[in-house]
Motif scaffolding. Sequence first.
Motif, mmCIF file in Angstrom:
data_model
loop_
_atom_site.group_PDB
_atom_site.id
_atom_site.type_symbol
_atom_site.label_atom_id
_atom_site.label_comp_id
_atom_site.label_asym_id
_atom_site.label_seq_id
_atom_site.Cartn_x
_atom_site.Cartn_y
_atom_site.Cartn_z
ATOM 1 N N PRO A 162 6.309 9.989 -21.418
ATOM 2 C CA PRO A 162 6.736 10.842 -20.308
ATOM 3 C C PRO A 162 5.761 10.845 -19.140
ATOM 4 C CG PRO A 162 6.973 11.977 -22.413
ATOM 5 C CD PRO A 162 6.185 10.731 -22.682
ATOM 6 N N GLY A 163 4.499 10.553 -19.405
ATOM 7 C CA GLY A 163 3.524 10.518 -18.322
ATOM 8 C C GLY A 163 3.689 9.321 -17.414
ATOM 9 N N LEU A 164 4.323 8.270 -17.906
ATOM 10 C CA LEU A 164 4.517 7.040 -17.135
ATOM 11 C C LEU A 164 5.928 6.927 -16.580
ATOM 12 C CD1 LEU A 164 3.616 4.070 -16.344
ATOM 13 C CD2 LEU A 164 4.579 3.394 -18.566
ATOM 14 N N GLU A 165 6.909 7.285 -17.393
ATOM 15 C CA GLU A 165 8.293 6.950 -17.089
ATOM 16 C C GLU A 165 9.004 8.007 -16.244
ATOM 17 O OE1 GLU A 165 9.560 4.334 -20.917
ATOM 18 O OE2 GLU A 165 8.957 6.400 -21.332
ATOM 19 N N ASN A 166 10.058 7.512 -15.582
ATOM 20 C CA ASN A 166 10.931 8.371 -14.773
ATOM 21 C C ASN A 166 10.186 9.038 -13.622
ATOM 22 O OD1 ASN A 166 12.974 7.753 -16.709
ATOM 23 N ND2 ASN A 166 12.189 9.403 -18.000
ATOM 24 N N LYS A 167 9.220 8.327 -13.080
ATOM 25 C CA LYS A 167 8.452 8.749 -11.916
ATOM 26 C C LYS A 167 8.316 7.559 -10.969
ATOM 27 C CE LYS A 167 5.488 12.008 -14.480
ATOM 28 N NZ LYS A 167 6.251 11.998 -15.736
ATOM 29 N N LYS A 168 8.099 7.845 -9.701
ATOM 30 C CA LYS A 168 7.901 6.769 -8.733
ATOM 31 C C LYS A 168 6.417 6.611 -8.456
ATOM 32 C CE LYS A 168 9.575 4.860 -4.358
ATOM 33 N NZ LYS A 168 10.516 5.046 -3.219
ATOM 34 N N TRP A 169 5.907 5.392 -8.701
ATOM 35 C CA TRP A 169 4.497 5.079 -8.508
ATOM 36 C C TRP A 169 4.338 4.201 -7.263
ATOM 37 C CZ3 TRP A 169 1.042 7.559 -11.484
ATOM 38 C CH2 TRP A 169 1.468 8.073 -12.724
ATOM 39 N N ILE A 170 3.455 4.624 -6.365
ATOM 40 C CA ILE A 170 3.223 3.920 -5.106
ATOM 41 C C ILE A 170 1.939 3.098 -5.212
ATOM 42 C CG2 ILE A 170 2.938 4.149 -2.616
ATOM 43 C CD1 ILE A 170 5.632 5.138 -3.690
ATOM 44 N N LEU A 171 2.021 1.808 -4.893
ATOM 45 C CA LEU A 171 0.855 0.921 -4.976
ATOM 46 C C LEU A 171 -0.182 1.304 -3.917
ATOM 47 C CD1 LEU A 171 -0.342 -1.703 -6.274
ATOM 48 C CD2 LEU A 171 0.682 -2.940 -4.333
ATOM 49 N N VAL A 172 -1.436 1.493 -4.349
ATOM 50 C CA VAL A 172 -2.520 1.826 -3.418
ATOM 51 C C VAL A 172 -3.664 0.821 -3.475
ATOM 52 C CG1 VAL A 172 -1.996 4.295 -3.403
ATOM 53 C CG2 VAL A 172 -3.576 3.388 -5.126
ATOM 54 N N GLU A 173 -3.707 0.009 -4.542
ATOM 55 C CA GLU A 173 -4.790 -0.976 -4.664
ATOM 56 C C GLU A 173 -4.282 -2.168 -5.468
ATOM 57 O OE1 GLU A 173 -8.760 -1.219 -7.276
ATOM 58 O OE2 GLU A 173 -8.810 0.412 -5.785
ATOM 59 N N LEU A 174 -4.574 -3.370 -5.001
ATOM 60 C CA LEU A 174 -4.134 -4.589 -5.673
ATOM 61 C C LEU A 174 -5.284 -5.567 -5.734
ATOM 62 C CD1 LEU A 174 -1.636 -6.035 -6.904
ATOM 63 C CD2 LEU A 174 -1.210 -6.994 -4.630
ATOM 64 N N MET A 175 -5.723 -5.892 -6.967
ATOM 65 C CA MET A 175 -6.848 -6.791 -7.188
ATOM 66 C C MET A 175 -8.067 -6.385 -6.361
ATOM 67 S SD MET A 175 -4.972 -10.519 -7.483
ATOM 68 C CE MET A 175 -3.804 -10.856 -8.799
ATOM 69 N N GLY A 176 -8.351 -5.078 -6.391
ATOM 70 C CA GLY A 176 -9.535 -4.557 -5.716
ATOM 71 C C GLY A 176 -9.382 -4.311 -4.236
ATOM 72 N N GLN A 177 -8.242 -4.638 -3.668
ATOM 73 C CA GLN A 177 -8.034 -4.466 -2.231
ATOM 74 C C GLN A 177 -7.099 -3.282 -1.977
ATOM 75 O OE1 GLN A 177 -6.479 -7.932 -0.250
ATOM 76 N NE2 GLN A 177 -5.994 -6.815 1.642
ATOM 77 N N GLU A 178 -7.502 -2.407 -1.063
ATOM 78 C CA GLU A 178 -6.676 -1.258 -0.729
ATOM 79 C C GLU A 178 -5.377 -1.716 -0.073
ATOM 80 O OE1 GLU A 178 -6.861 2.913 1.864
ATOM 81 O OE2 GLU A 178 -8.595 1.555 1.794
ATOM 82 N N ILE A 179 -4.282 -1.084 -0.457
ATOM 83 C CA ILE A 179 -2.971 -1.449 0.062
ATOM 84 C C ILE A 179 -2.364 -0.257 0.800
ATOM 85 C CG2 ILE A 179 -0.631 -2.166 -0.519
ATOM 86 C CD1 ILE A 179 -2.676 -4.337 -0.991
ATOM 87 N N THR A 180 -1.959 -0.488 2.036
ATOM 88 C CA THR A 180 -1.248 0.521 2.813
ATOM 89 C C THR A 180 -0.034 -0.130 3.452
ATOM 90 O OG1 THR A 180 -2.610 0.054 4.770
ATOM 91 C CG2 THR A 180 -3.337 1.849 3.314
ATOM 92 N N ALA A 181 1.004 0.675 3.614
ATOM 93 C CA ALA A 181 2.202 0.161 4.280
ATOM 94 C C ALA A 181 1.879 -0.058 5.750
ATOM 95 C CB ALA A 181 3.357 1.144 4.122
ATOM 96 N N GLY A 182 2.376 -1.148 6.306
ATOM 97 C CA GLY A 182 2.113 -1.447 7.708
ATOM 98 C C GLY A 182 3.106 -2.459 8.234
ATOM 99 N N GLU A 183 2.807 -3.000 9.349
ATOM 100 C CA GLU A 183 3.698 -3.963 9.968
ATOM 101 C C GLU A 183 3.881 -5.180 9.054
ATOM 102 O OE1 GLU A 183 4.169 -6.510 14.128
ATOM 103 O OE2 GLU A 183 2.494 -5.117 13.855
#
Length: 275
Positions: A162-183
């Motif tokens: 229940p701690g993992l499922e049925n929730k929306k997870w937003i990516l913030v870091e990928l292979m050590g690099q910070e990820i933000t939505a942008g152009e």
Amino acid sequence: MKPFKSTLKATAAAILVAALGCKPKGGDAENQATESVGEPAMSAAPAPDAHNSQNSLDWNGTYKGVVPCADCEGIETVITLTRDGEFQRRMTYLGREETGRTDAGTFTWDETGSKVTLTPEAGEPQSYQVGENVLFHLDRDGNRITGDLADQYILVKNRADPGLENKKWILVELMGQEITAGEGRRTASLIFDSETGRFSGNNSCNVINGGYELREGLRITFGKMASTLMACPDMETADRFNEVLETVDNYTIADGVLSLNKARMAPLARFRLEE
């Protein structure tokens, strides 16, 4: 003086009259006792046990197993039961060149609430007994299969978290690099559906989905993934995201942050819960 016999008769008669005068109305005590024995008081019948698999178990979800096959190595069977009374089933014939088949349809419970019968859109119905986190494949007469192969006719429900499922997870870091939505980059995310055992989301460019499996020790495996085929200015992030899902084998959740990991290496991806 009155004769002794006359006095005795008078006394007996008086006693008899007094006794008759003490009788309760409606009959004597003996008759009342007899009537009471003949007509026992009614008591409420005990309520039937209302607990059954249908209303007492968390039965909806995905079940997997390999059942015996007459002319192959086994039939890998995956069945998903949903709360709305529908099912999906995938059967893979191991050791054969053909990939197998999938079907779908509706299912119904029997009157005891312990068995379900799957009725596909095409093909014959199949019944299963529903246990705690298991389905027992039943024979044509609706009975449990016995004998040396009995344990091979059991499908086991996917592990849930229940701690993992049925929730929306937003990516913030990928292979050590910070990820933000942008152009040129959409918000990358994942949702794990406990009922279907499938994930869905976005890899920052394309919509993705596929199966996943949770195992003991916070281990996770992503199955074959499907994706839309849009071209985006930033395909590098999308490609790395897909690579991570194919690589990871475990996960951790702490302080609202989901980490996808490979063995004991540093996290390959981090997500936060959608606010």
